[in-house]
Design a protein around this motif. Structure first.
Motif, PDB file in Angstrom:
ATOM      1  N   GLU A   1       0.844  -1.295   0.218  1.00  0.00           N
ATOM      2  CA  GLU A   1      -0.156  -0.335  -0.007  1.00  0.00           C
ATOM      3  C   GLU A   1       1.157   1.143  -0.108  1.00  0.00           C
ATOM      4  O   GLU A   1       2.177   1.564   0.712  1.00  0.00           O
ATOM      5  CB  GLU A   1      -1.254  -0.209   1.529  1.00  0.00           C
ATOM      6  N   ARG A   2       0.150   2.595  -0.628  1.00  0.00           N
ATOM      7  CA  ARG A   2       0.516   3.474  -0.603  1.00  0.00           C
ATOM      8  C   ARG A   2       0.036   4.639   0.515  1.00  0.00           C
ATOM      9  O   ARG A   2      -1.090   3.881   0.883  1.00  0.00           O
ATOM     10  CB  ARG A   2       0.797   4.054  -1.463  1.00  0.00           C
ATOM     11  N   TRP A   3       0.647   5.610   0.319  1.00  0.00           N
ATOM     12  CA  TRP A   3      -0.543   6.659   1.358  1.00  0.00           C
ATOM     13  C   TRP A   3      -0.324   8.080   0.612  1.00  0.00           C
ATOM     14  O   TRP A   3       0.953   8.519  -0.264  1.00  0.00           O
ATOM     15  CB  TRP A   3       0.215   7.424   2.616  1.00  0.00           C
ATOM     16  N   THR A   4      -1.766   9.158   0.653  1.00  0.00           N
ATOM     17  CA  THR A   4      -1.608  10.128   0.049  1.00  0.00           C
ATOM     18  C   THR A   4      -1.449  11.464   1.151  1.00  0.00           C
ATOM     19  O   THR A   4      -1.559  11.922   0.620  1.00  0.00           O
ATOM     20  CB  THR A   4      -2.813  10.266  -0.631  1.00  0.00           C
ATOM     21  N   THR A   5      -1.530  10.687   2.425  1.00  0.00           N
ATOM     22  CA  THR A   5      -1.190  11.148   3.407  1.00  0.00           C
ATOM     23  C   THR A   5      -0.068  11.051   4.609  1.00  0.00           C
ATOM     24  O   THR A   5      -0.275   9.935   4.209  1.00  0.00           O
ATOM     25  CB  THR A   5      -3.096  12.361   4.050  1.00  0.00           C
ATOM     26  N   LYS A   6       0.007  12.524   5.522  1.00  0.00           N
ATOM     27  CA  LYS A   6       1.231  12.257   5.945  1.00  0.00           C
ATOM     28  C   LYS A   6       0.439  11.228   7.188  1.00  0.00           C
ATOM     29  O   LYS A   6       0.978  10.435   8.080  1.00  0.00           O
ATOM     30  CB  LYS A   6       1.965  13.361   6.943  1.00  0.00           C
ATOM     31  N   GLU A   7      -0.381  11.488   7.505  1.00  0.00           N
ATOM     32  CA  GLU A   7      -0.788  11.247   9.155  1.00  0.00           C
ATOM     33  C   GLU A   7      -1.820   9.244   7.998  1.00  0.00           C
ATOM     34  O   GLU A   7      -1.333   8.238   8.889  1.00  0.00           O
ATOM     35  CB  GLU A   7      -2.369  11.637   8.790  1.00  0.00           C
ATOM     36  N   ALA A   8      -1.977   8.807   7.596  1.00  0.00           N
ATOM     37  CA  ALA A   8      -2.076   7.649   6.707  1.00  0.00           C
ATOM     38  C   ALA A   8      -1.350   7.131   6.784  1.00  0.00           C
ATOM     39  O   ALA A   8      -0.993   5.931   7.046  1.00  0.00           O
ATOM     40  CB  ALA A   8      -3.100   7.956   5.235  1.00  0.00           C
ATOM     41  N   GLY A   9       0.403   7.369   5.866  1.00  0.00           N
ATOM     42  CA  GLY A   9       1.356   6.802   5.853  1.00  0.00           C
ATOM     43  C   GLY A   9       1.940   6.767   7.917  1.00  0.00           C
ATOM     44  O   GLY A   9       2.830   5.321   7.528  1.00  0.00           O
TER      45      GLY A   9
ATOM     46  N   ASN B   1      -0.332   6.109  10.859  1.00  0.00           N
ATOM     47  CA  ASN B   1      -1.044   5.040  10.623  1.00  0.00           C
ATOM     48  C   ASN B   1      -0.393   4.074  10.780  1.00  0.00           C
ATOM     49  O   ASN B   1      -0.861   2.659  10.372  1.00  0.00           O
ATOM     50  CB  ASN B   1      -2.171   5.200  10.437  1.00  0.00           C
ATOM     51  N   LEU B   2      -0.907   3.762   9.218  1.00  0.00           N
ATOM     52  CA  LEU B   2      -0.195   2.223   8.146  1.00  0.00           C
ATOM     53  C   LEU B   2       1.298   1.750   8.940  1.00  0.00           C
ATOM     54  O   LEU B   2       1.331   0.309   9.065  1.00  0.00           O
ATOM     55  CB  LEU B   2       0.256   2.182   6.755  1.00  0.00           C
ATOM     56  N   ILE B   3       2.697   2.559   9.073  1.00  0.00           N
ATOM     57  CA  ILE B   3       3.736   1.690   9.834  1.00  0.00           C
ATOM     58  C   ILE B   3       3.288   1.836  10.981  1.00  0.00           C
ATOM     59  O   ILE B   3       4.128   0.547  11.540  1.00  0.00           O
ATOM     60  CB  ILE B   3       4.574   3.123   9.191  1.00  0.00           C
ATOM     61  N   LYS B   4       2.652   2.135  11.857  1.00  0.00           N
ATOM     62  CA  LYS B   4       2.242   2.505  12.902  1.00  0.00           C
ATOM     63  C   LYS B   4       1.517   0.564  13.468  1.00  0.00           C
ATOM     64  O   LYS B   4       2.043  -0.521  14.185  1.00  0.00           O
ATOM     65  CB  LYS B   4       1.864   3.010  13.874  1.00  0.00           C
TER      66      LYS B   4
ATOM     67  N   ALA C   1      11.072   6.352  16.069  1.00  0.00           N
ATOM     68  CA  ALA C   1      10.710   5.608  17.578  1.00  0.00           C
ATOM     69  C   ALA C   1       9.196   5.311  17.542  1.00  0.00           C
ATOM     70  O   ALA C   1       9.152   6.539  18.846  1.00  0.00           O
ATOM     71  CB  ALA C   1      11.472   5.535  18.300  1.00  0.00           C
ATOM     72  N   LEU C   2       8.409   4.942  16.755  1.00  0.00           N
ATOM     73  CA  LEU C   2       7.137   4.937  16.986  1.00  0.00           C
ATOM     74  C   LEU C   2       6.528   3.850  17.782  1.00  0.00           C
ATOM     75  O   LEU C   2       6.631   2.755  17.730  1.00  0.00           O
ATOM     76  CB  LEU C   2       6.414   4.323  15.453  1.00  0.00           C
ATOM     77  N   SER C   3       5.582   4.278  19.412  1.00  0.00           N
ATOM     78  CA  SER C   3       5.231   3.170  20.249  1.00  0.00           C
ATOM     79  C   SER C   3       4.343   2.500  19.394  1.00  0.00           C
ATOM     80  O   SER C   3       3.186   2.975  18.424  1.00  0.00           O
ATOM     81  CB  SER C   3       4.738   3.543  21.511  1.00  0.00           C
ATOM     82  N   ASN C   4       3.909   1.393  20.287  1.00  0.00           N
ATOM     83  CA  ASN C   4       2.491   0.583  19.835  1.00  0.00           C
ATOM     84  C   ASN C   4       2.042   0.291  21.146  1.00  0.00           C
ATOM     85  O   ASN C   4       2.123  -1.106  21.862  1.00  0.00           O
ATOM     86  CB  ASN C   4       2.792  -0.935  18.599  1.00  0.00           C
ATOM     87  N   SER C   5       0.916   0.880  21.382  1.00  0.00           N
ATOM     88  CA  SER C   5       0.707   0.948  22.341  1.00  0.00           C
ATOM     89  C   SER C   5      -0.641  -0.042  23.045  1.00  0.00           C
ATOM     90  O   SER C   5      -0.741  -1.001  24.219  1.00  0.00           O
ATOM     91  CB  SER C   5      -0.656   2.494  23.482  1.00  0.00           C
TER      92      SER C   5
END
Length: 906
Positions: free
Chosen positions: A644-652, A654-657, A808-812
């Motif tokens: 998948e690719r992403w068109t917004t920073k937030e979507a990217g 969320n995708l990597i998290k 460093a993106l945490s996954n709660s």
């Protein structure tokens, strides 16, 4: 009277242990006396004997056997009290006794009076009696009661006991066979002839003989092989052919099921077992099936063992080999084993699939599922019609198997004249295996071949086909790709199929195989690979070698040619001219791995706009990152996450998290900077100076320095330091052959997914002096954890010379899962005691079902809830009753727990 072990008197006249029994032949009848009628061997008798040399059958600490029992044949002395224990069960002991005593005419054993049943529920299934005796059932009651010459007199008394570790076994307390028994009144010649007779009854087979026959039946061994093995292993024994085939068939039924339904159960049970995470390799395997929606028949399936998953990620990202064939089972499925080339140059299995037809959709689906769909990788095939379209769809390089093209040309050359045939074969070999420089010389060579084949259309068409597909069929073009060979796809494409067929020896037998049999064969091939790979790796670790002998020998051959080369030009501090042009320095790479129980992604990233989409520039990869041991590095650009690719920073973000479990990132790399050398021959050969370029990257502090590259075909096909690279390293001021990083890291020992496991095993067993869990050999800088978790085993994700880094993106959610796992109470299922009698089982079940039927009778809601469940129970019961294979019965429970819907076999 005879005195037994427990002091109880037994029937028969007494015999003093100091007396020697008389001759046991029929000719000595007149010398017998009435006080020599029977002989009873007991533990107490043994203690009264002299200390003779123990027989080979005696267990440690067993009493000695004196001369008073010398009249017994040697093979009977293993049955004397205290000599050995019998722990295979009462029925197995009975068969073993019959097999031993049958040469003496004792072909049937019956229980004597006074037997006591076993009250222990845990052991009564194997050992129904606690104390019992066997007497001869072949003799009449009158002969058994007789106490004179020609009597029977055989009796063996046994007692059930438990060893110190709680395992039950039977112990012989009394063994009686009189010296004047009719069973001993035979000549040695007659006894030998009786022992060598053909065994026609299954009851006369000892457990070991039966086990051997069943094992050979499982592997479908040839009849003549079975006969010879039984004679060699079991002392010349001969078994009736019908009995032999009957027992071997039982072995096949037990291993693979009695019919297609049972075979499918075993097949699914074995496949589902791969879906759990393997603690040794840190990843889970794969198993997937496809069924026809209309008929429900099995149309295709694939499986991938954990080590194959890691091999596919490491080696399959550069090149993989696949070959398909029919007649691998008795069903109409075509078999396609896939493989790669590991760090030691061995053929490394990467997966296994079967399809109904070699079609673009079905084969392509399995290649993607086996994680062999890395862009720009080399796909080496056997020339099947579906593969060009599959390779094009996956954006990969294609190489066709040279071996098949070579053999097809030899067949077609039979139509040429003798002189032209010889010329054609020489020209054909050069066209397929020689590297023409410049490539235009190959075109001229193929034109000359057309003139030679003018008289035969088949040969001419073969030449035209090769010319049309020269980019995938001739070494001049295929050696520009990574194929681990200078001869096209050659042997590596066929090697996996050769292993499956055992070099052709199993080709005929495979047509009779069921699905679980070919599944078992695949797993056997993987086990054989692991054994060989571990040996090579252990030798390399002990010898402190980074590279295998395979690579060192290739480089040694190239080293002999560096004296004939000279440097003609040098340009410093320029970008890599081969970046994006060669597989050894691709523009885009795939990062594959598994994220399991990792709280931190450990990446620092920056977003950038790229047309209609956003991308992430990797700034830093933390030490504890889940990508630390992959090919992800700072400076790379992530543009695709799990397709998948992403068109917004937030979507990217969320995708990597959301990365959890198995993942795949597509990443663009950055060209390195270094020195470019132009090198050629000192003396031209045929006017060709073979001028080539070499790129030597500048060293990078605190990071992985890229390897050296050249456009010489030996490097492009192997990724090794060829003669041109070695010549350039002699001129470079800071880098030399002593630097291991000048070699492509796919050949480094740490690149192998087996490395952390083998190293840990050697360290824990102290095979390497001074090396334990916390230390490594001097030539290795990184550390390996004790348990190869997903991070430690992520050596398998070192696809190329690149590595990914993410902020460093945490996954709660992972943290909550980890905390919630503390203090969990696991409920153990209640143990069910099965009544021994049919009446008890019937009454117990009837009481339970009667309560259900009464409630369903008065309450429709209960009927609506219970009726489907009872239907399912009935189906399960019927199937369990029909199972002839214990293995299939065991598989039934696993498939019932997973609620797997079984397809029908086509």
């Amino acid at each position: 009277m005879n005195i037994s072990n427990d002091g109880a008197p037994t029937d028969g006249a007494a015999l003093s242990v100091n007396e020697s029994p008389t001759s046991n032949t029929a000719n000595n009848n007149t010398t017998t006396t009435s006080n020599i009628n029977s002989l009873t061997c007991t533990n107490r008798d043994h203690r009264q004997q002299s200390n003779d040399t123990p027989t080979p059958q005696q267990i440690e600490g067993a009493p000695d056997i004196g001369d008073a029992y010398s009249h017994l044949p040697e093979h009977l002395k293993s049955l004397l009290p205290g000599v050995q224990r019998f722990d295979e069960g009462e029925e197995s002991l009975k068969k073993s006794l019959l097999a031993t005593l049958s040469p003496l005419g004792i072909n049937r054993l019956v229980l004597d009076h006074g037997s006591r049943s076993n009250k222990d529920e845990e052991t009564k299934s194997l050992f129904p009696h606690h104390r019992f005796s066997y007497i001869c059932g072949s003799c009449s009651v009158e002969k058994r009661n007789q106490d004179s010459f020609g009597c029977c007199g055989f009796k063996v008394r046994l007692l059930l006991r438990k060893s110190s570790d709680g395992n039950p076994y039977l112990e012989v307390k009394e063994f009686c066979l009189p010296a004047l028994s009719v069973h001993l009144l035979v000549s040695p010649e007659a006894r030998e002839a009786s022992a060598s007779t053909v065994i026609k009854n299954e009851d006369k087979l000892t457990p070991n003989k039966k086990k051997t026959l069943m094992a050979m039946g499982k592997s479908r061994a040839k009849s003549h092989t079975v006969v010879q093995v039984m004679k060699d292993v079991h002392g010349g024994v001969t078994i009736d052919r019908q009995l032999m085939h009957r027992v071997m068939r039982k072995g096949r039924i037990e291993a693979w099921g009695a019919d297609d339904n049972e075979s499918m159960l075993i097949f699914y049970k074995n496949g589902i077992s791969l879906l759990d995470v393997d603690t040794k390799y840190g990843v889970e395997g794969k198993f997937e099936t496809t069924t026809c929606p209309e008929t429900g028949t099995l149309t295709s399936w694939h499986e991938q063992l954990p080590i194959e998953v890691l091999n596919a990620r490491v080696y399959g990202s550069l090149a993989y080999w696949v070959d398909t064939t029919h007649n691998a089972t008795r069903f109409g499925l075509k078999t396609g084993p896939t493989s790669g080339c590991d760090w030691a140059g061995s053929v490394a299995p990467t997966g296994f699939f079967q399809v109904h037809e070699e079609e673009i959709e079905s084969c392509g689906k399995h290649i993607k599922s086996l994680e062999l769909d890395t862009p720009m990788a080399t796909c080496c095939t056997d020339g099947g019609q579906a593969w060009p379209a599959i390779v094009k769809e996956l954006n990969q390089n294609h190489v066709e198997d040279t071996f098949h093209n070579d053999k097809n040309a030899d067949k077609k050359a039979s139509g040429l004249s003798k002189q032209n045939r010889s010329t054609f074969r020489k020209m054909k070999y050069n066209a397929l295996y020689s590297v023409f420089s410049p490539p235009e010389e190959l075109d001229e060579h193929l034109k000359k071949m057309l003139d030679v084949t003018e008289e035969n259309d088949e040969c001419k068409n073969w030449v035209k086909r090769i010319a049309k597909g020269k980019e995938i069929r001739t070494a001049t073009h295929t050696t520009k790709l990574h194929i681990c060979s200078l001869k096209g796809a050659t042997s590596r494409c066929e090697s996996s199929m050769t292993k499956l067929k055992a070099g052709g020896h199993l080709k005929a037998e495979m047509r009779k195989w069921t699905i679980p049999e070919v599944q078992h064969r695949h797993r056997t091939i993987v086990e054989n690979y692991l054994q060989d790979a571990r040996k090579e790796m252990e030798r390399a670790i002990k010898e402190r070698r980074v590279f295998s002998n395979y690579v060192l020998e290739l480089e040694k051959e190239e080293l002999d040619h560096i004296h004939s080369l000279q440097v003609t030009a040098t340009v410093e501090n320029v970008p890599n001219p081969f970046h994006g042009m060669q597989q050894s320095s691709p523009n885009t790479i795939a990062i594959r791995g598994d994220r399991m129980n990792a709280e931190e992604l450990g990446l620092t990233i920056e977003d950038k706009k790229d047309g209609d989409f956003y991308t992430f520039d990797v700034v830093k990869v933390s030490d504890g990152s889940v990508f630390k041991n992959t090919s992800l590095r700072a400076g790379m650009i992530i543009h695709t996450i799990n397709g998948e690719r992403w068109t917004t920073k937030e979507a990217g973000l969320n995708l990597i998290k959301s990365i959890k479990g198995r993942y795949c990132l597509l990443v663009d790399t950055v060209p390195s900077t270094g020195t470019v050398y132009t090198i050629c021959r000192k003396v031209s050969v045929g006017g060709n100076k073979m001028e080539r370029q070499v790129f030597i990257p500048n060293p990078i502090a605190d990071d992985d320095t890229p390897h050296c590259q050249s456009n010489y075909h030996c490097h492009t096909s192997y990724f090794i330091r060829d003669r041109y690279i070695m010549r350039a390293l002699l001129e470079h001021p800071t880098r030399s052959m002593k630097d291991d990083d000048t070699q492509h890291q796919r050949w480094h020992i740490k690149n192998s997914p087996l490395y952390p496991i083998v190293l840990r095993d050697l360290a824990n067993t102290m095979v390497i002096p001074g090396l334990h869990n916390v230390s490594l050999p001097g030539f290795l800088s990184s550390q390996v954890s004790d348990v190869p978790t997903a991070t430690a085993a992520a050596v398998a994700t070192n696809n190329t010379n690149n590595i990914i880094a993410v902020a460093a993106l945490s996954n709660s959610s992972n943290s909550r899962e980890a905390s919630s796992s503390e203090g969990v109470v696991i409920e153990r299922p209640k143990k069910v005691t099965v009544p021994s009698s049919k009446a008890e089982r019937y009454n117990d079940i009837h009481v339970k079902t009667r309560r259900i039927t009464e409630m369903a009778k008065h309450y429709p809601e209960v009927y609506r809830e219970v009726s489907p469940q009872l239907d399912q129970i009935i189906q399960n019961c019927i199937f369990m009753m029909n199972c002839k294979s214990q293995k299939a019965a065991a598989a039934q429970k696993t498939l019932h727990d997973t609620q797997t819907q079984l397809p029908q076999m086509c």
